[in-house]
Design an enzyme around this catalytic site. Structure first.
Site, PDB file in Angstrom:
ATOM      1  N   GLN A  12       8.820  -3.073  16.788  1.00 44.49           N
ATOM      2  CA  GLN A  12       9.799  -3.642  16.009  1.00 44.49           C
ATOM      3  C   GLN A  12      10.966  -2.914  15.382  1.00 44.49           C
ATOM      4  O   GLN A  12      11.920  -3.588  15.489  1.00 44.49           O
ATOM      5  CB  GLN A  12       9.128  -3.929  14.424  1.00 44.49           C
ATOM      6  CG  GLN A  12       9.775  -4.392  13.524  1.00 44.49           C
ATOM      7  CD  GLN A  12       8.951  -5.190  12.116  1.00 44.49           C
ATOM      8  OE1 GLN A  12       8.198  -5.967  12.353  1.00 44.49           O
ATOM      9  NE2 GLN A  12       8.687  -4.304  11.170  1.00 44.49           N
ATOM     10  N   HIS A  65       3.843   1.380   2.199  1.00 47.00           N
ATOM     11  CA  HIS A  65       5.016   0.788   1.961  1.00 47.00           C
ATOM     12  C   HIS A  65       5.816   1.466   0.802  1.00 47.00           C
ATOM     13  O   HIS A  65       7.024   1.779   0.616  1.00 47.00           O
ATOM     14  CB  HIS A  65       4.919  -0.632   1.312  1.00 47.00           C
ATOM     15  CG  HIS A  65       3.925  -1.797   2.075  1.00 47.00           C
ATOM     16  ND1 HIS A  65       2.959  -2.229   2.242  1.00 47.00           N
ATOM     17  CD2 HIS A  65       4.802  -2.336   3.232  1.00 47.00           C
ATOM     18  CE1 HIS A  65       2.709  -3.016   2.950  1.00 47.00           C
ATOM     19  NE2 HIS A  65       3.811  -3.166   3.739  1.00 47.00           N
ATOM     20  N   GLN A  98       6.962 -15.665  12.329  1.00 42.93           N
ATOM     21  CA  GLN A  98       6.701 -14.529  13.280  1.00 42.93           C
ATOM     22  C   GLN A  98       5.055 -14.674  13.464  1.00 42.93           C
ATOM     23  O   GLN A  98       4.721 -13.812  14.162  1.00 42.93           O
ATOM     24  CB  GLN A  98       7.067 -13.374  12.353  1.00 42.93           C
ATOM     25  CG  GLN A  98       6.196 -12.844  11.471  1.00 42.93           C
ATOM     26  CD  GLN A  98       6.806 -11.510  10.703  1.00 42.93           C
ATOM     27  OE1 GLN A  98       7.875 -11.562  10.130  1.00 42.93           O
ATOM     28  NE2 GLN A  98       6.094 -10.410  10.876  1.00 42.93           N
ATOM     29  N   SER A 127      -2.641  -0.365   6.535  1.00 45.06           N
ATOM     30  CA  SER A 127      -1.876  -1.769   6.903  1.00 45.06           C
ATOM     31  C   SER A 127      -2.483  -2.605   5.859  1.00 45.06           C
ATOM     32  O   SER A 127      -3.771  -2.518   5.375  1.00 45.06           O
ATOM     33  CB  SER A 127      -2.353  -1.791   8.440  1.00 45.06           C
ATOM     34  OG  SER A 127      -2.160  -3.225   8.494  1.00 45.06           O
ATOM     35  N   SER A 128      -1.712  -3.566   5.770  1.00 43.05           N
ATOM     36  CA  SER A 128      -2.282  -4.546   4.643  1.00 43.05           C
ATOM     37  C   SER A 128      -3.609  -5.278   5.392  1.00 43.05           C
ATOM     38  O   SER A 128      -4.407  -5.641   4.815  1.00 43.05           O
ATOM     39  CB  SER A 128      -1.312  -5.722   4.505  1.00 43.05           C
ATOM     40  OG  SER A 128      -0.115  -5.047   4.244  1.00 43.05           O
ATOM     41  N   HIS A 141       0.889  -1.206  -0.075  1.00 50.91           N
ATOM     42  CA  HIS A 141       0.088   0.092   0.100  1.00 50.91           C
ATOM     43  C   HIS A 141       0.843   1.158   0.045  1.00 50.91           C
ATOM     44  O   HIS A 141       2.065   1.196  -0.196  1.00 50.91           O
ATOM     45  CB  HIS A 141      -1.010  -0.106   1.335  1.00 50.91           C
ATOM     46  CG  HIS A 141      -0.275  -0.285   2.280  1.00 50.91           C
ATOM     47  ND1 HIS A 141       0.671   0.668   3.114  1.00 50.91           N
ATOM     48  CD2 HIS A 141      -0.213  -1.518   3.271  1.00 50.91           C
ATOM     49  CE1 HIS A 141       0.961   0.181   4.261  1.00 50.91           C
ATOM     50  NE2 HIS A 141       0.316  -1.126   4.450  1.00 50.91           N
ATOM     51  N   GLU A 142       0.268   2.374   0.100  1.00 48.66           N
ATOM     52  CA  GLU A 142       1.191   3.709   0.086  1.00 48.66           C
ATOM     53  C   GLU A 142       2.120   3.836   1.017  1.00 48.66           C
ATOM     54  O   GLU A 142       3.175   4.470   0.896  1.00 48.66           O
ATOM     55  CB  GLU A 142       0.184   4.643   0.107  1.00 48.66           C
ATOM     56  CG  GLU A 142      -0.516   4.970  -1.283  1.00 48.66           C
ATOM     57  CD  GLU A 142      -1.802   5.912  -1.213  1.00 48.66           C
ATOM     58  OE1 GLU A 142      -1.513   7.056  -0.768  1.00 48.66           O
ATOM     59  OE2 GLU A 142      -2.940   5.578  -1.598  1.00 48.66           O
ATOM     60  N   GLY A 156       9.106   0.863   9.035  1.00 46.17           N
ATOM     61  CA  GLY A 156       8.217   2.144   9.194  1.00 46.17           C
ATOM     62  C   GLY A 156       7.953   2.244  10.635  1.00 46.17           C
ATOM     63  O   GLY A 156       8.007   1.356  11.325  1.00 46.17           O
ATOM     64  N   GLN A 157       7.908   3.472  11.099  1.00 44.62           N
ATOM     65  CA  GLN A 157       7.412   3.707  12.608  1.00 44.62           C
ATOM     66  C   GLN A 157       6.057   3.092  13.125  1.00 44.62           C
ATOM     67  O   GLN A 157       5.825   3.008  14.167  1.00 44.62           O
ATOM     68  CB  GLN A 157       7.425   5.336  12.654  1.00 44.62           C
ATOM     69  CG  GLN A 157       7.356   5.545  14.314  1.00 44.62           C
ATOM     70  CD  GLN A 157       7.020   6.915  14.572  1.00 44.62           C
ATOM     71  OE1 GLN A 157       7.531   7.757  14.036  1.00 44.62           O
ATOM     72  NE2 GLN A 157       5.756   6.979  15.521  1.00 44.62           N
TER      73      GLN A 157
HETATM   74  P1  AMP Z   1       4.524  -5.142   6.623  1.00 50.06           P
HETATM   75  O1  AMP Z   1       4.535  -5.684   5.187  1.00 50.06           O
HETATM   76  O2  AMP Z   1       3.104  -4.829   7.357  1.00 50.06           O
HETATM   77  O3  AMP Z   1       5.281  -6.061   7.303  1.00 50.06           O
HETATM   78  O4  AMP Z   1       5.256  -4.041   6.640  1.00 50.06           O
HETATM   79  C1  AMP Z   1       6.616  -3.717   5.908  1.00 50.06           C
HETATM   80  C2  AMP Z   1       7.187  -2.524   6.443  1.00 50.06           C
HETATM   81  O5  AMP Z   1       6.398  -1.505   6.011  1.00 50.06           O
HETATM   82  C3  AMP Z   1       7.380  -2.293   7.825  1.00 50.06           C
HETATM   83  O6  AMP Z   1       8.664  -1.783   8.239  1.00 50.06           O
HETATM   84  C4  AMP Z   1       6.228  -1.365   8.279  1.00 50.06           C
HETATM   85  O7  AMP Z   1       6.597  -0.862   9.419  1.00 50.06           O
HETATM   86  C5  AMP Z   1       6.019  -0.590   7.085  1.00 50.06           C
HETATM   87  N1  AMP Z   1       4.855   0.010   7.146  1.00 50.06           N
HETATM   88  C6  AMP Z   1       3.644  -0.704   7.119  1.00 50.06           C
HETATM   89  N2  AMP Z   1       2.366   0.187   7.234  1.00 50.06           N
HETATM   90  C7  AMP Z   1       3.005   1.263   7.143  1.00 50.06           C
HETATM   91  C8  AMP Z   1       2.577   2.645   7.126  1.00 50.06           C
HETATM   92  N3  AMP Z   1       1.359   2.903   7.335  1.00 50.06           N
HETATM   93  N4  AMP Z   1       3.402   3.708   7.061  1.00 50.06           N
HETATM   94  C9  AMP Z   1       4.768   3.666   6.952  1.00 50.06           C
HETATM   95  N5  AMP Z   1       5.310   2.502   7.079  1.00 50.06           N
HETATM   96  C10 AMP Z   1       4.518   1.286   7.133  1.00 50.06           C
END
Ligand code: AMP
Length: 285
Positions: A155, A39, A63, A187-188, A36-37, A149-150
């Site tokens: 994490q 990422h 995980q 979020s996904s 998503h945006e 991502g914060q």
């Molecule tokens: P994920 O695919 O959810 O494991 O996330 C992969 C990376 O993208 C991780 O470092 C997340 O913290 C980051 N991330 C996920 N959602 C967001 C968001 N809304 N804004 C910024 N970073 C994100």
């Protein structure tokens, strides 16, 4: 140029060795896909500092606990490639589970002290799986730096601790949380939410803002700040709070009173219907 997809660890390593020999700076964005945006914003940040950005898509089984959503985690690899390419990534690393965890695989990283609280209480094996897969991905991609991502605040602390403790020669860059107009963090897993749940989920950001306002107005009593979080969240009856806590932003310590100069992180995990959502906000002095 279209994005290059690599599925083998060995091939990824060879490509990175070649890029390094050419003096290229490699940025890395690890993800679990269904991009998503948020990422995409990580890829943009990487591109500002890198010659080549590698993005990985790997839904990491280690995980997830057995009762969690590993099998139903959303996946759409074609779409991911197109989003990653548009965002500016040059290489997509997408190994299979067998490639990452072949028969006989048995080593795991024990995550540091930052893993114990909050998420660690509700997902006790989660951060060990995260640390393990991040270390493996780092060894495959050999980046100069990686962007996280914060959004997943704890994490970032766990990964930074691992990088420091294990002498990994990789810089970490933390990207701000990308949000929808309502304030809901992208979020996904938001795809699990019905449209009415999505509206209700905006309460997480409101809770974070209310707590931040309370601190800005001078409140340093941790319990009082926690109350603001919880009380705001419970204005939506469908929300079940797992944790809603203020902690020291660097150490996750929970003093009775924060010091004037402390940066504070407000951390939330809630359930809304069948979906688990997390969010956070860092209040800075
Ligand atoms: P994920 O695919 O959810 O494991 O996330 C992969 C990376 O993208 C991780 O470092 C997340 O913290 C980051 N991330 C996920 N959602 C967001 C968001 N809304 N804004 C910024 N970073 C994100």
């Amino acid at each position: 140029m279209s994005i290059q997809t690599i599925t083998s660890v060995r091939e990824m390593q060879k490509l990175s060795d070649n890029l390094r020999k050419q003096g290229k700076r490699i940025g890395f964005v690890p993800t679990m896909g269904y991009l998503h945006e948020g990422h995409a914003s990580l890829v943009h940040l990487s591109q500002q500092r890198a010659d080549i950005t590698v993005i990985s898509v790997f839904v990491n089984p280690t995980q997830f606990a057995p009762n969690e959503d590993f099998t139903k985690y959303p996946r759409d690899f074609e779409r991911d490639c197109s989003i990653a390419e548009k965002a500016g990534a040059q290489i997509m690393f997408a190994p299979t589970t067998d490639e990452m965890y072949p028969h006989g695989y048995s080593s795991m990283i024990k995550a540091g002290n930052e893993a114990a609280k909050f998420e660690g209480v509700f997902r006790p094996t989660h951060f060990s799986g995260v640390a393990t897969v991040v270390a493996k991905l780092f060894n495959a991609v050999k980046p100069h730096f990686a962007v996280f991502g914060q959004k997943d605040y704890q994490q970032t602390l766990v990964v930074q601790r691992m990088v420091t403790d294990l002498n990994m020669d990789i810089d970490l860059i933390i990207a701000p949380t990308d949000r929808e107009v309502s304030g809901l963090a992208r979020s996904s897993r938001n795809v699990y939410l019905s449209s009415s749940e999505k509206e209700k989920a905006a309460i997480l950001y409101r809770a974070l803002m209310n707590a931040a306002d309370k601190r800005s107005n001078g409140e340093r009593n941790r319990e009082k700040l926690n109350e603001v979080l919880t009380q705001t969240l419970y204005t939506v009856p469908e929300i079940n709070v797992e944790y809603a806590q203020a902690a020291h932003a660097d150490t996750l310590d929970e003093p009775d009173y924060f010091e004037e100069q402390d940066n504070i992180v407000f951390l939330l995990a809630v359930r809304l219907g069948n979906t688990r959502l997390i969010d956070n906000y860092v209040w800075k002095t």
